[in-house]
Design a protein around this motif. Structure first.
Motif, PDB file in Angstrom:
ATOM      1  N   TYR A 125      -5.093   0.173   3.844  1.00  0.00           N
ATOM      2  CA  TYR A 125      -4.267  -0.109   2.912  1.00  0.00           C
ATOM      3  C   TYR A 125      -4.903   1.825   2.830  1.00  0.00           C
ATOM      4  O   TYR A 125      -3.446   2.292   2.060  1.00  0.00           O
ATOM      5  N   GLY A 126      -5.886   2.047   3.486  1.00  0.00           N
ATOM      6  CA  GLY A 126      -5.489   3.821   2.911  1.00  0.00           C
ATOM      7  C   GLY A 126      -5.049   4.646   3.742  1.00  0.00           C
ATOM      8  O   GLY A 126      -4.313   5.730   3.003  1.00  0.00           O
ATOM      9  N   LEU A 127      -4.612   3.972   5.000  1.00  0.00           N
ATOM     10  CA  LEU A 127      -3.630   5.462   5.672  1.00  0.00           C
ATOM     11  C   LEU A 127      -2.373   4.503   5.386  1.00  0.00           C
ATOM     12  O   LEU A 127      -1.547   5.995   4.710  1.00  0.00           O
ATOM     13  N   GLU A 128      -1.488   3.662   4.886  1.00  0.00           N
ATOM     14  CA  GLU A 128      -0.337   3.463   3.911  1.00  0.00           C
ATOM     15  C   GLU A 128      -1.033   4.101   2.760  1.00  0.00           C
ATOM     16  O   GLU A 128       0.764   4.574   3.046  1.00  0.00           O
ATOM     17  N   ASN A 129      -1.535   4.098   2.708  1.00  0.00           N
ATOM     18  CA  ASN A 129      -1.422   4.626   0.592  1.00  0.00           C
ATOM     19  C   ASN A 129      -1.223   6.422   1.003  1.00  0.00           C
ATOM     20  O   ASN A 129      -0.470   6.651   0.191  1.00  0.00           O
ATOM     21  N   VAL A 130      -1.831   7.283   1.422  1.00  0.00           N
ATOM     22  CA  VAL A 130      -1.297   8.987   1.958  1.00  0.00           C
ATOM     23  C   VAL A 130      -0.077   8.300   2.487  1.00  0.00           C
ATOM     24  O   VAL A 130       0.680   9.429   2.103  1.00  0.00           O
ATOM     25  N   MET A 131       0.154   7.368   3.599  1.00  0.00           N
ATOM     26  CA  MET A 131       1.505   7.977   4.045  1.00  0.00           C
ATOM     27  C   MET A 131       2.732   7.393   3.096  1.00  0.00           C
ATOM     28  O   MET A 131       3.651   8.419   3.432  1.00  0.00           O
ATOM     29  N   PHE A 132       2.761   6.649   2.082  1.00  0.00           N
ATOM     30  CA  PHE A 132       4.219   6.039   1.505  1.00  0.00           C
ATOM     31  C   PHE A 132       3.196   6.479  -0.120  1.00  0.00           C
ATOM     32  O   PHE A 132       4.328   6.450  -0.563  1.00  0.00           O
ATOM     33  N   ASN A 133       2.410   6.847  -0.641  1.00  0.00           N
ATOM     34  CA  ASN A 133       2.024   6.744  -1.994  1.00  0.00           C
ATOM     35  C   ASN A 133       1.180   8.307  -2.364  1.00  0.00           C
ATOM     36  O   ASN A 133       0.749   8.241  -3.455  1.00  0.00           O
ATOM     37  N   GLY A 134       0.616   9.328  -1.269  1.00  0.00           N
ATOM     38  CA  GLY A 134       0.251   9.934  -1.086  1.00  0.00           C
ATOM     39  C   GLY A 134       0.391  11.340  -1.790  1.00  0.00           C
ATOM     40  O   GLY A 134       2.354  10.943  -1.816  1.00  0.00           O
ATOM     41  N   ASP A 135       0.348  12.571  -2.381  1.00  0.00           N
ATOM     42  CA  ASP A 135       0.772  13.909  -2.800  1.00  0.00           C
ATOM     43  C   ASP A 135       1.648  14.344  -1.154  1.00  0.00           C
ATOM     44  O   ASP A 135       2.845  14.376  -1.592  1.00  0.00           O
ATOM     45  N   ALA A 169      -0.360  -1.124  -1.814  1.00  0.00           N
ATOM     46  CA  ALA A 169      -0.496  -1.270  -3.301  1.00  0.00           C
ATOM     47  C   ALA A 169      -1.918  -1.731  -3.732  1.00  0.00           C
ATOM     48  O   ALA A 169      -2.820  -1.627  -4.420  1.00  0.00           O
ATOM     49  N   TYR A 170      -2.544  -2.712  -2.549  1.00  0.00           N
ATOM     50  CA  TYR A 170      -3.350  -3.237  -2.781  1.00  0.00           C
ATOM     51  C   TYR A 170      -4.970  -2.106  -3.030  1.00  0.00           C
ATOM     52  O   TYR A 170      -5.423  -2.305  -3.270  1.00  0.00           O
ATOM     53  N   ASP A 171      -4.209  -1.113  -1.980  1.00  0.00           N
ATOM     54  CA  ASP A 171      -5.958   0.042  -1.750  1.00  0.00           C
ATOM     55  C   ASP A 171      -4.948   1.099  -4.085  1.00  0.00           C
ATOM     56  O   ASP A 171      -6.250   1.571  -4.259  1.00  0.00           O
ATOM     57  N   GLU A 172      -4.295   1.064  -3.796  1.00  0.00           N
ATOM     58  CA  GLU A 172      -3.031   1.235  -5.075  1.00  0.00           C
ATOM     59  C   GLU A 172      -3.610   1.753  -6.617  1.00  0.00           C
ATOM     60  O   GLU A 172      -3.964   2.433  -7.501  1.00  0.00           O
ATOM     61  N   PHE A 173      -3.518   0.042  -6.333  1.00  0.00           N
ATOM     62  CA  PHE A 173      -3.647  -0.710  -7.786  1.00  0.00           C
ATOM     63  C   PHE A 173      -4.845  -1.776  -7.793  1.00  0.00           C
ATOM     64  O   PHE A 173      -5.014  -2.598  -7.074  1.00  0.00           O
ATOM     65  N   ASP A 174      -5.284  -1.998  -9.289  1.00  0.00           N
ATOM     66  CA  ASP A 174      -6.390  -2.733  -8.760  1.00  0.00           C
ATOM     67  C   ASP A 174      -5.678  -4.593  -8.960  1.00  0.00           C
ATOM     68  O   ASP A 174      -5.341  -4.815 -11.013  1.00  0.00           O
ATOM     69  N   LEU A 175      -5.050  -5.339  -8.371  1.00  0.00           N
ATOM     70  CA  LEU A 175      -4.746  -6.161  -7.838  1.00  0.00           C
ATOM     71  C   LEU A 175      -5.418  -7.781  -7.350  1.00  0.00           C
ATOM     72  O   LEU A 175      -6.475  -7.581  -7.002  1.00  0.00           O
ATOM     73  N   LYS A 176      -4.742  -8.448  -8.192  1.00  0.00           N
ATOM     74  CA  LYS A 176      -4.979 -10.023  -7.175  1.00  0.00           C
ATOM     75  C   LYS A 176      -4.626 -11.104  -6.740  1.00  0.00           C
ATOM     76  O   LYS A 176      -3.500 -11.346  -7.421  1.00  0.00           O
ATOM     77  N   ASN A 177      -4.330 -11.844  -6.212  1.00  0.00           N
ATOM     78  CA  ASN A 177      -3.186 -12.703  -5.402  1.00  0.00           C
ATOM     79  C   ASN A 177      -3.455 -14.070  -6.204  1.00  0.00           C
ATOM     80  O   ASN A 177      -4.784 -14.469  -6.491  1.00  0.00           O
ATOM     81  N   LEU A 178      -2.884 -14.894  -6.852  1.00  0.00           N
ATOM     82  CA  LEU A 178      -2.823 -16.321  -7.302  1.00  0.00           C
ATOM     83  C   LEU A 178      -2.765 -17.245  -6.361  1.00  0.00           C
ATOM     84  O   LEU A 178      -2.887 -16.723  -5.327  1.00  0.00           O
TER      85      LEU A 178
END
Length: 328
Positions: A291-301, A239-248
């Protein structure tokens, strides 16, 4: 991630069946002479195949390691899945037979200590999985850490007007008076309920728990619409790769400290896999690459198809220099 509770639910099961058949004695006697020669030929052929398979199994990848490797993968821990599939594809290219078997963390540690598994790549230390290490550590081998950024957070959209949990209660209305959580039984959920909420005076906010997919769905909807949102999250996570987030910021340490992700082997791992042991000890995967690897595995096309191997192979080609270094 908190305690070893699943965040994304995966299930894996296997079944083995055997069949037996027979024939009447009269039929066996009648065909005995006619089939005798064939039986001898078949027996010799089977012996030859068995010998060849035995030779193949003992030869392994040609570097002194055993050929067959079983890696336990924690149900619902995406960073462990990503690392496990990465190594599966690397090692299969090197001539190993790699089996990934999903299990809850407790089951995985028990199996690892009994030698039923060879390796786990997702042990959070010194806190989350320390109880398992204390219980089974004399039958395990710590092969070192590959990521130093493991931690639990309450995260918000990067343009939210607050930066610390100390500011959240006073600005609760900006977040629809809600904190969106994950599974009720997760360690991160427990830490939020038992520590963060009382320590930062967040009792007036609704803490909504259901599942990690539900949280991510709400997160995506809020990010797409430009609304503020507060969610419980952990790093590393795609999610940190997919969205523009910050941790409180968590100045009171309510959600725990930063941990390392370790590779843990069975007691015989270094003996059975001397070369692979060296590779795993040297293994590092920083959060940006993860993050990049997770993103294509779980959130990519291609995500959701259930077959991660082609996705990981494509990522390996795109990161060939890094991948090559892992087995140098």
């Amino acid at each position: 991630m908190g305690t070893p509770s699943p965040k994304r639910l995966f299930a894996r099961s296997a079944a083995k069946a055997q069949a037996k058949s027979g024939a009447p004695a009269s039929r066996l006697r009648k065909g005995l002479i006619a089939t005798g020669a064939a039986v001898v030929v078949v027996a010799l052929a089977v012996t030859g195949v068995t010998a060849a398979n035995s030779s193949s199994d003992s030869a392994g990848p040609g570097n002194g390691d055993k050929k067959d490797l079983k890696i336990a993968v924690f149900n619902g821990w995406p960073e462990g899945e990503a690392a496990s599939y990465l190594w599966k594809n690397i090692l299969e290219d090197q001539g190993y037979n790699v089996d990934l078997e999903y299990a809850d963390a407790g089951t995985a540690y028990i199996g690892l200590s009994a030698g039923d598994y060879d390796l786990v790549l997702d042990s959070w230390l010194p806190t989350t999985h320390q109880a398992y290490m204390e219980k089974y550590g004399d039958k395990l081998v710590d092969l070192g850490s590959w990521n130093e950024d493991a931690a639990n957070f309450i995260a918000v959209n990067a343009d939210a007007p607050i930066d610390s949990l100390e500011e959240l209660a006073a600005n609760a209305d900006l977040f629809d008076n809600r904190i969106v959580g994950i599974e009720p039984g997760a360690g991160l959920t427990d830490a939020t309920e038992q520590n963060a909420i009382p320590q930062y005076g967040l009792g007036g906010m609704d803490f909504v728990t259901s599942s990690t997919p539900a949280m991510l769905s709400e997160l995506k909807a809020a990010m797409d619409s430009g609304e503020n949102i507060a969610v419980t999250l952990w790093a590393p996570h795609w999610a940190y790769d997919e969205f523009d987030l910050k941790n409180l910021a968590d100045p009171k340490g309510a959600l725990g400290t930063t941990e390392s992700i370790h590779s843990i082997g069975s007691l015989s791992f270094e003996k059975d896999f001397p070369v692979l042991s060296g590779w795993i000890k040297d293994f590092k995967l920083d959060s940006d690459k993860l993050y990049g690897l997770e993103n294509v595995m779980f959130n990519g096309d291609a995500a959701g198809a259930g077959d991660y191997d082609p996705i990981v192979k494509k990522w390996m080609v795109e990161n060939k220099d890094y991948v090559a270094e892992l087995t140098d």
